[in-house]
Design a protein around this motif. Structure first.
Motif, PDB file in Angstrom:
ATOM      1  N   LEU A  39      39.122  28.619  29.197  1.00  0.00           N
ATOM      2  CA  LEU A  39      38.267  27.604  29.799  1.00  0.00           C
ATOM      3  C   LEU A  39      37.655  28.252  31.027  1.00  0.00           C
ATOM      4  N   VAL A  40      36.381  27.998  31.252  1.00  0.00           N
ATOM      5  CA  VAL A  40      35.663  28.643  32.350  1.00  0.00           C
ATOM      6  C   VAL A  40      35.119  27.558  33.280  1.00  0.00           C
ATOM      7  N   ALA A  41      35.298  27.780  34.578  1.00  0.00           N
ATOM      8  CA  ALA A  41      34.782  26.832  35.567  1.00  0.00           C
ATOM      9  C   ALA A  41      34.132  27.600  36.703  1.00  0.00           C
ATOM     10  N   GLU A  42      32.998  27.107  37.149  1.00  0.00           N
ATOM     11  CA  GLU A  42      32.342  27.681  38.317  1.00  0.00           C
ATOM     12  C   GLU A  42      32.696  26.832  39.529  1.00  0.00           C
ATOM     13  N   VAL A  43      33.168  27.484  40.581  1.00  0.00           N
ATOM     14  CA  VAL A  43      33.562  26.797  41.805  1.00  0.00           C
ATOM     15  C   VAL A  43      32.399  26.878  42.788  1.00  0.00           C
ATOM     16  N   PRO A  44      31.931  25.732  43.313  1.00  0.00           N
ATOM     17  CA  PRO A  44      30.845  25.772  44.303  1.00  0.00           C
ATOM     18  C   PRO A  44      31.257  26.611  45.517  1.00  0.00           C
ATOM     19  N   MET A  45      30.348  27.419  46.012  1.00  0.00           N
ATOM     20  CA  MET A  45      30.642  28.311  47.128  1.00  0.00           C
ATOM     21  C   MET A  45      31.123  27.551  48.362  1.00  0.00           C
ATOM     22  N   LYS A  46      30.527  26.391  48.640  1.00  0.00           N
ATOM     23  CA  LYS A  46      30.935  25.624  49.828  1.00  0.00           C
ATOM     24  C   LYS A  46      32.358  25.087  49.677  1.00  0.00           C
ATOM     25  N   GLU A  47      32.794  24.885  48.447  1.00  0.00           N
ATOM     26  CA  GLU A  47      34.174  24.445  48.199  1.00  0.00           C
ATOM     27  C   GLU A  47      35.144  25.624  48.310  1.00  0.00           C
ATOM     28  N   ALA A  48      34.743  26.759  47.782  1.00  0.00           N
ATOM     29  CA  ALA A  48      35.600  27.950  47.817  1.00  0.00           C
ATOM     30  C   ALA A  48      35.674  28.557  49.208  1.00  0.00           C
ATOM     31  N   SER A  61      29.857  30.557  53.898  1.00  0.00           N
ATOM     32  CA  SER A  61      29.931  30.690  52.443  1.00  0.00           C
ATOM     33  C   SER A  61      28.895  31.677  51.933  1.00  0.00           C
ATOM     34  N   PRO A  62      29.249  32.454  50.913  1.00  0.00           N
ATOM     35  CA  PRO A  62      28.220  33.276  50.266  1.00  0.00           C
ATOM     36  C   PRO A  62      27.117  32.368  49.727  1.00  0.00           C
ATOM     37  N   HIS A  63      25.904  32.824  49.777  1.00  0.00           N
ATOM     38  CA  HIS A  63      24.775  32.008  49.340  1.00  0.00           C
ATOM     39  C   HIS A  63      24.819  31.852  47.817  1.00  0.00           C
ATOM     40  N   PRO A  64      24.761  30.606  47.310  1.00  0.00           N
ATOM     41  CA  PRO A  64      24.871  30.379  45.865  1.00  0.00           C
ATOM     42  C   PRO A  64      23.712  30.968  45.050  1.00  0.00           C
ATOM     43  N   ASP A  65      22.606  31.320  45.700  1.00  0.00           N
ATOM     44  CA  ASP A  65      21.521  31.973  44.972  1.00  0.00           C
ATOM     45  C   ASP A  65      21.865  33.425  44.640  1.00  0.00           C
ATOM     46  N   PHE A  66      22.881  33.968  45.301  1.00  0.00           N
ATOM     47  CA  PHE A  66      23.221  35.379  45.132  1.00  0.00           C
ATOM     48  C   PHE A  66      24.633  35.623  44.617  1.00  0.00           C
ATOM     49  N   CYS A  67      25.480  34.605  44.650  1.00  0.00           N
ATOM     50  CA  CYS A  67      26.876  34.804  44.287  1.00  0.00           C
ATOM     51  C   CYS A  67      27.458  33.517  43.710  1.00  0.00           C
ATOM     52  N   ARG A  68      28.309  33.671  42.699  1.00  0.00           N
ATOM     53  CA  ARG A  68      29.046  32.524  42.180  1.00  0.00           C
ATOM     54  C   ARG A  68      30.487  32.941  41.909  1.00  0.00           C
ATOM     55  N   LEU A  69      31.390  31.981  42.048  1.00  0.00           N
ATOM     56  CA  LEU A  69      32.809  32.195  41.776  1.00  0.00           C
ATOM     57  C   LEU A  69      33.117  31.539  40.443  1.00  0.00           C
ATOM     58  N   VAL A  70      33.597  32.335  39.500  1.00  0.00           N
ATOM     59  CA  VAL A  70      33.930  31.841  38.170  1.00  0.00           C
ATOM     60  C   VAL A  70      35.429  32.004  37.967  1.00  0.00           C
ATOM     61  N   GLU A  71      36.088  30.939  37.505  1.00  0.00           N
ATOM     62  CA  GLU A  71      37.519  30.968  37.245  1.00  0.00           C
ATOM     63  C   GLU A  71      37.779  30.806  35.750  1.00  0.00           C
ATOM     64  N   PHE A  72      38.834  31.473  35.281  1.00  0.00           N
ATOM     65  CA  PHE A  72      39.203  31.464  33.873  1.00  0.00           C
ATOM     66  C   PHE A  72      40.605  30.891  33.741  1.00  0.00           C
TER      67      PHE A  72
END
Length: 113
Positions: A39-48, A61-72
């Motif tokens: 299962l894959v989930a993307e975590v919003p940068m402001k939450e992470a 927070s890293p800018h969401p236009d340039f970075c995303r956090l993906v959890e498995f």
């Protein structure tokens, strides 16, 4: 025979499948990317990465236009198996690729190191 590969991933050498260590759920074929069975989930940068100072004008927070956090996650028990920071639109990484035949030969010969 099951061989532990990471803290939360193992490989069943007889069936050649990735498994969750916590519940032994079979994720994907061992010669493929285990992430395809997660299962894959993307975590919003402001939450992470919430601002470090309350009321701070600048977000850390890293800018969401340039970075995303993906959890498995294991789809059976929900154990977090991996997470990664990748640019938006970037395909999921294939971070573990093993020589299954060599691994099987080593374990058949009794070399479990």
């Amino acid at each position: 025979m099951t061989v532990r590969i990471t803290e939360n991933l193992s490989i069943d050498l007889d069936r050649e499948e990735w498994c969750c260590v916590a519940c032994n759920h079979r994720l994907a074929k061992a010669r493929k990317n285990y992430k395809t069975g997660c299962l894959v989930a993307e975590v919003p940068m402001k939450e992470a990465h919430p601002p470090m100072l309350e009321g701070a004008a600048m977000s850390f927070s890293p800018h969401p236009d340039f970075c995303r956090l993906v959890e498995f996650y294991c789809p059976n028990c929900g154990t977090v198996l991996e997470n990664e920071y990748i640019p938006p639109g970037h395909p999921l990484t294939h971070d573990i690729e093993l020589d299954i035949d060599a691994l099987k030969a080593r374990h058949a010969a009794g070399d479990a190191s």
